[in-house]
Design a protein around this motif. Sequence first.
Motif, PDB file in Angstrom:
ATOM      1  N   SER A  39       0.694  -1.270  -0.179  1.00 51.69           N
ATOM      2  CA  SER A  39       0.058   0.073  -0.207  1.00 51.69           C
ATOM      3  C   SER A  39       1.029   1.345  -0.149  1.00 51.69           C
ATOM      4  CB  SER A  39      -1.037  -0.029   1.175  1.00 51.69           C
ATOM      5  OG  SER A  39      -1.637  -1.180   1.271  1.00 51.69           O
ATOM      6  N   ALA A  40       2.127   1.110  -0.006  1.00 55.64           N
ATOM      7  CA  ALA A  40       3.162   2.173  -0.003  1.00 55.64           C
ATOM      8  C   ALA A  40       2.723   3.478  -0.946  1.00 55.64           C
ATOM      9  CB  ALA A  40       4.643   2.135  -0.181  1.00 55.64           C
ATOM     10  N   GLN A  41       2.457   3.123  -2.198  1.00 53.73           N
ATOM     11  CA  GLN A  41       2.147   4.258  -3.063  1.00 53.73           C
ATOM     12  C   GLN A  41       0.918   5.093  -2.739  1.00 53.73           C
ATOM     13  OE1 GLN A  41       2.765   5.140  -7.713  1.00 53.73           O
ATOM     14  NE2 GLN A  41       2.965   3.152  -7.321  1.00 53.73           N
ATOM     15  N   VAL A  42       0.017   4.451  -2.500  1.00 51.93           N
ATOM     16  CA  VAL A  42      -1.287   4.992  -2.160  1.00 51.93           C
ATOM     17  C   VAL A  42      -1.076   5.768  -0.857  1.00 51.93           C
ATOM     18  CG1 VAL A  42      -3.536   4.551  -1.494  1.00 51.93           C
ATOM     19  CG2 VAL A  42      -2.660   3.220  -3.165  1.00 51.93           C
ATOM     20  N   GLN A  43      -0.336   5.351  -0.018  1.00 46.84           N
ATOM     21  CA  GLN A  43      -0.008   6.078   1.385  1.00 46.84           C
ATOM     22  C   GLN A  43       0.777   7.169   0.988  1.00 46.84           C
ATOM     23  OE1 GLN A  43      -2.713   5.315   3.058  1.00 46.84           O
ATOM     24  NE2 GLN A  43      -1.533   4.841   5.005  1.00 46.84           N
ATOM     25  N   LEU A  44       1.611   7.075   0.262  1.00 43.28           N
ATOM     26  CA  LEU A  44       2.440   8.192  -0.302  1.00 43.28           C
ATOM     27  C   LEU A  44       1.587   9.538  -0.789  1.00 43.28           C
ATOM     28  CD1 LEU A  44       5.720   6.841  -1.984  1.00 43.28           C
ATOM     29  CD2 LEU A  44       5.626   8.470  -0.108  1.00 43.28           C
ATOM     30  N   VAL A  45       0.869   9.083  -1.613  1.00 43.99           N
ATOM     31  CA  VAL A  45      -0.107  10.257  -2.249  1.00 43.99           C
ATOM     32  C   VAL A  45      -1.301  10.751  -1.176  1.00 43.99           C
ATOM     33  CG1 VAL A  45      -1.941  10.611  -3.859  1.00 43.99           C
ATOM     34  CG2 VAL A  45      -0.375   8.940  -4.432  1.00 43.99           C
ATOM     35  N   ARG A  46      -1.516  10.005  -0.283  1.00 47.17           N
ATOM     36  CA  ARG A  46      -2.411  10.286   1.025  1.00 47.17           C
ATOM     37  C   ARG A  46      -1.472  11.406   1.626  1.00 47.17           C
ATOM     38  NH1 ARG A  46      -5.609   4.907   2.321  1.00 47.17           N
ATOM     39  NH2 ARG A  46      -7.286   5.029   0.835  1.00 47.17           N
ATOM     40  N   SER A  47      -0.185  10.884   2.034  1.00 52.10           N
ATOM     41  CA  SER A  47       0.446  11.688   2.707  1.00 52.10           C
ATOM     42  C   SER A  47       0.837  13.054   2.564  1.00 52.10           C
ATOM     43  CB  SER A  47       1.876  10.952   3.276  1.00 52.10           C
ATOM     44  OG  SER A  47       2.668  11.329   2.041  1.00 52.10           O
ATOM     45  N   GLY A  48       0.814  13.368   1.212  1.00 48.61           N
ATOM     46  CA  GLY A  48       1.493  14.721   0.540  1.00 48.61           C
ATOM     47  C   GLY A  48       2.783  14.735   0.324  1.00 48.61           C
ATOM     48  N   LEU A  49       3.541  13.565   0.447  1.00 49.19           N
ATOM     49  CA  LEU A  49       4.853  13.582   0.330  1.00 49.19           C
ATOM     50  C   LEU A  49       5.113  13.332  -1.367  1.00 49.19           C
ATOM     51  CD1 LEU A  49       5.953  10.990   2.995  1.00 49.19           C
ATOM     52  CD2 LEU A  49       6.663  13.637   3.015  1.00 49.19           C
ATOM     53  N   ASP A  50       6.012  14.051  -1.698  1.00 45.86           N
ATOM     54  CA  ASP A  50       6.310  13.994  -3.194  1.00 45.86           C
ATOM     55  C   ASP A  50       7.048  12.588  -3.794  1.00 45.86           C
ATOM     56  OD1 ASP A  50       7.229  14.514  -5.846  1.00 45.86           O
ATOM     57  OD2 ASP A  50       7.837  16.520  -5.403  1.00 45.86           O
ATOM     58  N   ARG A  51       6.568  11.979  -4.458  1.00 45.12           N
ATOM     59  CA  ARG A  51       7.025  10.719  -4.736  1.00 45.12           C
ATOM     60  C   ARG A  51       8.435  10.925  -5.511  1.00 45.12           C
ATOM     61  NH1 ARG A  51       1.880   8.220  -7.350  1.00 45.12           N
ATOM     62  NH2 ARG A  51       1.377  10.299  -7.904  1.00 45.12           N
ATOM     63  N   ARG A  52       8.665  12.009  -6.298  1.00 44.22           N
ATOM     64  CA  ARG A  52       9.535  12.215  -6.936  1.00 44.22           C
ATOM     65  C   ARG A  52      10.959  12.643  -6.095  1.00 44.22           C
ATOM     66  NH1 ARG A  52       7.271  17.110 -10.388  1.00 44.22           N
ATOM     67  NH2 ARG A  52       6.567  17.708  -8.083  1.00 44.22           N
ATOM     68  N   ARG A  53      10.917  12.868  -4.929  1.00 44.78           N
ATOM     69  CA  ARG A  53      11.924  12.991  -4.326  1.00 44.78           C
ATOM     70  C   ARG A  53      12.244  11.885  -3.281  1.00 44.78           C
ATOM     71  NH1 ARG A  53      13.237  18.357  -3.173  1.00 44.78           N
ATOM     72  NH2 ARG A  53      14.959  17.182  -2.813  1.00 44.78           N
ATOM     73  N   VAL A  54      11.823  10.712  -3.412  1.00 41.85           N
ATOM     74  CA  VAL A  54      12.171   9.348  -3.049  1.00 41.85           C
ATOM     75  C   VAL A  54      13.596   9.073  -3.635  1.00 41.85           C
ATOM     76  CG1 VAL A  54      11.876   7.010  -2.472  1.00 41.85           C
ATOM     77  CG2 VAL A  54       9.978   8.641  -2.202  1.00 41.85           C
ATOM     78  N   SER A  55      14.528   9.123  -2.956  1.00 47.06           N
ATOM     79  CA  SER A  55      15.780   8.736  -3.389  1.00 47.06           C
ATOM     80  C   SER A  55      16.673   7.506  -2.906  1.00 47.06           C
ATOM     81  CB  SER A  55      16.979  10.196  -3.026  1.00 47.06           C
ATOM     82  OG  SER A  55      16.861   9.941  -1.722  1.00 47.06           O
ATOM     83  N   ARG A  56      15.987   6.819  -1.922  1.00 46.27           N
ATOM     84  CA  ARG A  56      16.700   5.498  -1.564  1.00 46.27           C
ATOM     85  C   ARG A  56      15.416   4.845  -0.504  1.00 46.27           C
ATOM     86  NH1 ARG A  56      21.275   7.003   0.918  1.00 46.27           N
ATOM     87  NH2 ARG A  56      22.772   6.120  -0.687  1.00 46.27           N
ATOM     88  N   ILE A  57      15.475   3.356  -0.922  1.00 50.76           N
ATOM     89  CA  ILE A  57      14.447   2.402  -0.144  1.00 50.76           C
ATOM     90  C   ILE A  57      15.420   1.618   0.469  1.00 50.76           C
ATOM     91  CG2 ILE A  57      12.717   1.158  -0.397  1.00 50.76           C
ATOM     92  CD1 ILE A  57      11.831   2.661  -2.810  1.00 50.76           C
ATOM     93  N   ALA A  58      15.449   1.488   1.818  1.00 55.54           N
ATOM     94  CA  ALA A  58      16.071   0.554   2.600  1.00 55.54           C
ATOM     95  C   ALA A  58      15.247  -0.440   2.951  1.00 55.54           C
ATOM     96  CB  ALA A  58      16.840   1.023   3.775  1.00 55.54           C
ATOM     97  N   VAL A  59      15.327  -1.706   2.402  1.00 59.24           N
ATOM     98  CA  VAL A  59      14.505  -2.737   2.670  1.00 59.24           C
ATOM     99  C   VAL A  59      15.285  -3.758   3.740  1.00 59.24           C
ATOM    100  CG1 VAL A  59      13.464  -4.946   1.858  1.00 59.24           C
ATOM    101  CG2 VAL A  59      13.770  -2.948   0.293  1.00 59.24           C
ATOM    102  N   THR A  60      14.287  -4.082   4.995  1.00 58.04           N
ATOM    103  CA  THR A  60      14.931  -4.845   6.079  1.00 58.04           C
ATOM    104  C   THR A  60      14.933  -6.205   5.735  1.00 58.04           C
ATOM    105  OG1 THR A  60      12.695  -5.162   7.033  1.00 58.04           O
ATOM    106  CG2 THR A  60      14.093  -3.007   7.672  1.00 58.04           C
ATOM    107  N   HIS A  61      13.912  -7.010   5.050  1.00 57.66           N
ATOM    108  CA  HIS A  61      13.825  -8.304   4.394  1.00 57.66           C
ATOM    109  C   HIS A  61      13.061  -8.455   3.429  1.00 57.66           C
ATOM    110  CE1 HIS A  61      10.678  -8.018   7.430  1.00 57.66           C
ATOM    111  NE2 HIS A  61      10.167  -9.323   7.089  1.00 57.66           N
TER     112      HIS A  61
END
Length: 313
Positions: A39-61
């Motif tokens: 659900s991350a992308q939907v929640q990003l839109v709802r949050s008002g955060l700019d998806r274009r500014r995502v520069s790193r994704i750290a995955v735990t597992h």
Amino acid sequence: DLVFLGTGSSFPAPHRHTACLAVRFHADGDCWLVDCGESAQVQLVRSGLDRRRVSRIAVTHLHGDHTYGLPGLLSTVAGRAAPDSTLEVVGPSGIRQLLRTSLALTRTDARNGVRLRLRELSGVPSLMPPSTPGSAELEDLILRAPEFPPLPYEDVTEPIQCAAPDGGGIWRVCDRLSAAPLRHRIPCVGYRIDIGGPVLAVLGDTCDSQLAESLCRGVDCLVHEATVGESRRDSCVSSGHSTPAMAAEFACRVGAKALVLNHFSPLLDNAGVARLLAEGRAAAAGRLPVFAADELRVFQLTDQGGLVCSDPH
């Protein structure tokens, strides 16, 4: 800022999404994600955060409740990010194969010269024996599976494998990001993030965080899973998870200045999470403030290292 986009475990529920935390840097506006549930992308839109500014994704597992949102989000970012920008995804071994396969088979391309950098933490150990039917066969299949070649827009100028951990068992990903292993059913890590003064630690799924003690020592904020309550500790630990009391005990042991409980069972309603919070606060016994994450809740780490919640409870 810490923006909780998903605070649940296992599968989405109407009131709770799967794991994803956004860390927004005030200095440059960059945004990092820790994990990326479906659900991350939907929640990003709802949050008002700019998806274009995502520069790193750290995955735990690589469990699905932490990764199933990656292909969709990367497809969007690849088409909308700033020209000639680079998006880095880092995680345990297998993250490269997961993303190369899914993005290639869905014919996902990148525009504006956007580059994707995939980096793997070399040698994250599996600290729990396989416990479900078919686990051994799956592990064998993973070892024998052919590997997709690099994607046309993949940046391979830097080593794909992060260096092996140092003498303290810590992977140094970059100046602001490091990782240490956790005890879970598959290889899993927690991350330490230097926000530019304050320091944050976000742990993945774990039933024993002791190997991450040095990583978390003295952090301003620790985000730790608390899947179910203390009455179910035995089954919780056997499935690779923690209770609120376990999280609070660990936070106090490493000298964290604040604790945010996260990764709640999707079967719990708000009253159930309130009970988990009460258990965590009782275990902390006033030694540090304890909060519960919630959907789209924002916490601010101040320059002095304090944690301010937008909606404390």
